[in-house]
Enzyme design. Structure first.
Site, PDB file in Angstrom:
ATOM      1  N   CYS A  13     122.235  62.752 126.379  1.00 41.05           N
ATOM      2  CA  CYS A  13     122.067  62.981 124.940  1.00 41.05           C
ATOM      3  C   CYS A  13     122.894  64.163 124.465  1.00 41.05           C
ATOM      4  O   CYS A  13     122.449  65.309 124.547  1.00 41.05           O
ATOM      5  CB  CYS A  13     120.595  63.203 124.597  1.00 41.05           C
ATOM      6  SG  CYS A  13     120.328  63.458 122.836  1.00 41.05           S
ATOM      7  N   CYS A  24     121.250  66.170 121.599  1.00 41.47           N
ATOM      8  CA  CYS A  24     120.188  67.126 121.959  1.00 41.47           C
ATOM      9  C   CYS A  24     120.748  68.339 122.679  1.00 41.47           C
ATOM     10  O   CYS A  24     120.475  69.475 122.322  1.00 41.47           O
ATOM     11  CB  CYS A  24     119.206  66.520 122.952  1.00 41.47           C
ATOM     12  SG  CYS A  24     118.703  64.891 122.569  1.00 41.47           S
ATOM     13  N   ASP A  25     121.489  68.067 123.740  1.00 44.66           N
ATOM     14  CA  ASP A  25     121.823  69.118 124.682  1.00 44.66           C
ATOM     15  C   ASP A  25     123.215  69.701 124.480  1.00 44.66           C
ATOM     16  O   ASP A  25     123.539  70.735 125.049  1.00 44.66           O
ATOM     17  CB  ASP A  25     121.694  68.583 126.116  1.00 44.66           C
ATOM     18  CG  ASP A  25     120.278  68.080 126.407  1.00 44.66           C
ATOM     19  OD1 ASP A  25     119.335  68.682 125.858  1.00 44.66           O
ATOM     20  OD2 ASP A  25     120.117  67.109 127.148  1.00 44.66           O
TER      21      ASP A  25
END
Lengths: 78, 301
Positions: free
Chosen positions: B130, B133-134
């Site tokens: 992701c 997200c990261d």
């Protein structure tokens, strides 16, 4: 005594948004630490959790990786 | 007994939920997450009505729309099995067992894994599925994106503004994503595209330190701190063993979203509908809900 809750998050991660909403819905006071803009906090999160995925939720000394609702409920007694 | 159970809460499941709520159906939604892949997407510029919106924003809008109706959503629950008896569909989850007259499978797709040594050990230790997200954790670092399609390009476009250098490891001889995205990636000064190369190993100590790639028969090492795996998706259809699926595991549907199992409908990326798009998934979700409604009206249970 109230437990100290910190959430290490990034503004774009969906599980971070859900975790924060969950805490708010349960009237939990928490400190939101944006690791995308704070390198030191990012290092701290990696050191404490041994990994780089967000969110990481610290309830006092207990480290919860991810939006693990059941563990959050247990840790906070809500 | 419930009239309907919707499995999944991405664009297809949520839209099905909104339609079912407006038809005043007695139903619930079971889903591991809310928003599905949309919540993990970067910029969305092809959802009509929004010239520009981010994936998480659009997912939040979907959820807000769904929450306007009092819909019973069982979040964080995973469906393990779906079966059919004479006049009901039974769904077994990791927490409970449910019965309904009809079901809509809208469980979407999940990231395909590389299947190389080191992948599991370094998951969330520099290796992630992701970028949305990261990605922000890799500011100023060197990273690799694995893949050459739209999701790989989406990740690349996000990361090139964050990371120091982005290596795109693409197994095919050219990138296959949309031209608009390809051009942006190719024009960036800090993106290196390695076509015809595949990952053979992820290495590191506590965290990722790099990967080994095979290129033109030769193996080489590439030092990176972050690895973003974007090599396609697989359908979340394992629990629907009794429903006909195609060679990719996608649930077969007809133009009314009916599956091979009576009373069971399916919508969105988990199906064999041509083209996987947020707007298509949403449209399919509405069709599935209307088909389920019609099915109930025709069968006076």
């Amino acid at each position: 005594m109230e437990k100290k809750v910190r959430i290490y998050s990034t503004p774009t991660c969906p599980y971070c948004i859900r975790a924060k909403q969950f805490l708010k819905d349960n009237n939990v006071v928490f400190e939101d630490v944006d690791v995308s803009s704070d390198d030191q906090a990012a290092e701290e999160m990696i050191a404490k959790s041994g990994q780089m995925g967000v969110p990481v939720i610290a309830v006092d000394d207990e480290i919860i990786v991810g939006f693990d609702k059941e563990r959050i409920v247990r840790a906070l007694g809500i | 007994m419930l009239e309907l159970i919707i499995v999944g809460a991405g664009p297809a499941g949520i839209t099905a939920g909104v339609y079912a709520a407006r038809k005043r159906m007695d139903f619930l939604v079971i889903s591991g997450d809310i928003g599905g892949q949309t919540a993990w997407s970067g910029d969305v510029e092809n959802y009509t009505g929004y010239q520009f919106v981010t994936g998480p924003e659009l997912a939040a809008k979907f959820e807000e729309h769904m929450r306007r109706y009092r819909i019973d959503v069982r979040e964080g629950e995973l469906v393990r099995e779906l079966s059919r008896s004479q006049d009901a569909v039974t769904l077994t989850t990791d927490k409970a067992r449910y019965e309904a007259r009809t079901a809509i499978i809208a469980s979407g797709k999940r990231s395909r894994e590389l299947g190389v040594p080191g992948e599991k050990e370094f998951k969330n230790k520099g290796l992630t599925y992701c970028a949305t997200c990261d990605g922000p954790l890799f500011s100023g670092k060197d990273v690799a994106v694995i893949g050459g399609g739209n999701s790989a390009l989406d990740a690349t476009l996000q990361l090139m503004n964050i990371a120091r250098r982005v290596h795109v490891i693409n197994a095919a001889s050219a990138l296959t994503g949309d031209a608009v995205m390809r051009e942006k990636a190719e024009a960036a000064g800090n993106v290196a595209i390695l076509n015809g190369s595949s990952v053979t190993q992820v290495y590191g100590e506590k965290m990722v330190q790099g990967l080994e790639i095979s290129r033109g028969g030769k193996k080489e090492r590439l030092a990176v701190q972050g690895i973003f795996v974007e090599i396609g998706l697989i359908p979340n259809s394992e629990f629907a063993q009794g429903v006909a699926r195609n060679e990719y595991g996608e649930i077969k549907v007809n133009s009314r979203n009916e599956t091979s199992m009576e009373g069971v409908f399916a919508a969105g990326d988990v199906t064999d509908v041509p083209e996987k798009q947020i707007i298509i998934a949403a449209g399919e979700g509405s069709k599935a809900a209307l088909s389920a409604f019609r099915y109930l009206a025709q069968h006076k249970f």
